[in-house]
Write an enzyme that holds these catalytic residues in place. Structure first.
Site, PDB file in Angstrom:
ATOM      1  CE  LYS B  83      -3.912   1.898   2.679  1.00  0.00           C
ATOM      2  NZ  LYS B  83      -4.743   1.693   3.870  1.00  0.00           N
ATOM      3  CB  SER B 158      -8.002   3.692   2.953  1.00  0.00           C
ATOM      4  OG  SER B 158      -7.224   3.109   3.947  1.00  0.00           O
ATOM      5  CB  SER B 182      -8.329   0.971   5.932  1.00  0.00           C
ATOM      6  OG  SER B 182      -9.059   2.179   5.990  1.00  0.00           O
TER       7      SER B 182
END
Lengths: 98, 486
Positions: B83, B158, B182
């Site tokens: 990420k 997210s 997330s």
């Protein structure tokens, strides 16, 4: 819970974010709605409750004040490189005292 | 072509048996990325040197005999996606924000250091909601990611990019971060496993901070076994993170298929608050069916209550913006950030670069947090929220005296359509209704794929919450449940 435009401007000032007029109107509405939503917490009796101060119950987590990373090679170069405004080995800023 | 569909475990076995090379493994992933990622946009950047990393791994292996091969670390040669709020030295790290569009990380996050020590390979950085704020990846500064199951829908957020990458076999596993759901929510939306470790279990050094008392890095994988491998690789104390707790020894996953006693000794709590209004009927059906299967196998299931559940979202949306407003104050475009040519003085360097560099959700949360922490309001908001948080934590502590795991749906609905929740921030916040309480309490939780909706064929996730620092038990249980449920 309504937030006024003046409060929005004050918050933007504290947060160091320039807002245009459209954004100020938008935030007036949105922040008021969110604050209204979180008002729910007033229903909870928290008189004898200790606040959580972090994610764990760790206290005084320390380590010896020694350099751990042996390799700081070229670190200065990389840090300066990241700065938007620089001169030689210095990060450049605009005048602090006007 | 098929190598990218392997699990981490399968790939590591194949590499050791020399059935294929790391280069072939990485090439397979890269080809799949070329084919699919133009549409999916799971990756913000695919590393040009991914094949070089693979070549180095192969060179190492070519010199090894069997004994050295058997001692290879579990993630050696395994291609992973990271990420883009986790720093890899020398690589761009943007947190999906324009304000960091040109920022190059000057150091490795501790989790990256650990993965590098194992010889893992990094394919690239995945898309996220800007600064990890969001539940759909639509807040990305560089365009949304699509759900591989239905490209008109969101992958969740997210960590939407990481979830989509694992789901579409664009990598063998990924790292994400979870502050309010997330990792778990996009895992549920994309039909993959997502683990949020106990707060403090994984170092946050090198994770771009959002809410420091909640953030945790965790794995997104195709199987629970893979999640365990990735989790064990990154967990542990860290002198660079004073909130990280040194790990205690973990139980091994059973070598054979099942513990003969499982799951007869397991006590499961299903909170009634997680099955009330707002829960989509199809999601409820799938979750309840999964619980029935566990019950049939011998687990004891009872209804429990987490009485402060309805206060979790409001508490979260005070605590998180407050911490966000402090953590994002560093983005002042002095040491890093956006040069703003029109700034006439220092004040304008701050206000204009932040105005230009931050997206609307980020601004919204900074504004909210600035307000709640400001003089005169701190007690009424932040302090109050932290007290309610204590009560929420106590709800979980009490529940764990009666049950081993708390189970319910990960999300109230399957993946929603792109654009569906963009008009009302509060609507978007409600997507996390079952996940935020877990972060507030600090407990670990895993989302396990539990089935697909009949009408729309979308994945549905089961959330399994475990006791603090008991990831070994959580993962063992989840591995068994995984076989029973699907």
């Amino acid at each position: 819970m309504s937030i006024t435009r003046k409060e929005v401007e004050h918050i933007a000032h504290l947060a160091r974010i320039e807002l245009n007029e459209e954004e100020k109107t938008k935030f007036e509405k949105e922040l008021s709605a969110i604050l209204e939503f979180v008002k729910k917490l007033n229903e909870v009796d928290t008189d004898n409750v200790e606040p959580m101060t972090g994610g764990t119950s760790l206290e005084n987590a320390t380590r010896p004040d020694e350099q751990i990373d042996k390799t700081l090679d070229n670190m200065v170069g990389k840090l300066i490189e990241a700065a938007p405004d620089k001169k030689g080995r210095w990060v450049k800023v605009k005048s602090v005292f006007n | 072509m098929i190598l990218n569909t392997l699990t981490i475990k399968q790939a590591s076995e194949g590499l050791r048996k020399k059935e294929f090379s790391a280069t072939e493994l990485v090439s397979s992933c890269l080809e799949s990325i070329r084919e699919k990622d133009g549409n999916l946009h799971a990756y913000l950047e695919v590393f040009q040197d991914a094949l070089d990393q693979a070549k180095k791994a192969d060179e190492q292996i070519s010199q090894y005999r069997n004994i050295e091969m058997s001692r290879l670390p579990p993630l050696f040669g395994i291609p992973l996606a990271i990420k883009d709020n986790i720093l890899i030295a020398g690589k761009r790290c943007t947190a999906s924000s324009k304000i960091l569009e040109n920022y190059t990380a000057s150091y490795d996050a501790t989790v990256i250091r650990k993965l590098k020590n194992q010889g893992a390979i990094f394919l690239g950085k995945t898309n996220l909601d800007e600064f990890a704020m969001g539940s759909s990846t639509e807040n990305s500064g560089f365009g949304p990611t699509k759900n591989p199951y239905d490209q008109t829908r969101v992958p969740g957020g997210s960590s939407g990019g990481s979830a989509a990458a694992v789901s579409a076999n664009l990598c063998l596993g990924a790292l994400g971060s979870d502050t309010g759901g997330s990792i778990r929510q996009p895992a549920a939306f994309c039909g993959v496993i997502g683990l949020k470790p106990t707060y403090g279990r994984v170092s946050r050094h090198g994770l771009i901070a959002m809410a420091s008392s909640l953030d945790q890095i965790g794995p997104l994988t195709k199987t629970v076994e893979d999640a365990k491998i990735l989790f064990e690789a990154i967990a542990g104390g860290d002198p660079f993170d004073a909130t990280a707790v040194a790990s205690n020894s973990s139980n091994q996953l059973p070598v054979t298929n099942s513990d003969p006693d499982f799951p007869k000794k397991i006590r499961i709590g299903a909170p009634k608050e997680f099955f009330s209004s707002g829960l989509d009927a199809e999601v409820e059906k799938i979750v309840k069916s999964a619980l029935k299967k566990l019950e049939k196998a011998g687990a004891k299931i009872k209804e429990i209550s987490l009485p402060h559940s309805k206060y979790a979202l409001p508490a979260y949306y005070i605590v998180v913006p407050s911490e966000v407003s402090a953590n994002l104050a560093r983005f002042d475009s002095i040491r890093y950030g956006l040069p703003e040519a029109s700034a006439k003085n220092l004040w304008e360097v701050y206000t204009k670069s932040r105005a230009l560099g931050f997206g609307p959700e980020v601004k919204r949360r900074i504004m909210l947090g600035t307000y709640t922490l400001s003089a005169g309001y701190y007690d009424a908001y932040y302090l109050k929220a932290q007290k309610v948080r204590q009560l929420i934590r106590q709800d979980f502590a009490k529940a764990f005296t009666e049950v081993d795991f708390i189970i319910g749906p990960t999300t109230p609905t399957p993946a929603f359509k792109l654009g569906e929740k963009n008009n009302d921030p509060l609507q978007m916040y409600l997507a996390d209704i079952y996940t935020v309480a877990v972060n507030l309490s600090g407990a670990p939780a895993l989302s396990l794929p539990a089935g697909y909706t009949e009408t729309t064929k979308l994945p549905v996730g089961l959330q399994i919450i475990g006791g603090w620092f008991k990831e070994d038990q959580l993962l063992n249980f989840a591995a068994q449940a995984e076989k029973l449920i699907i």
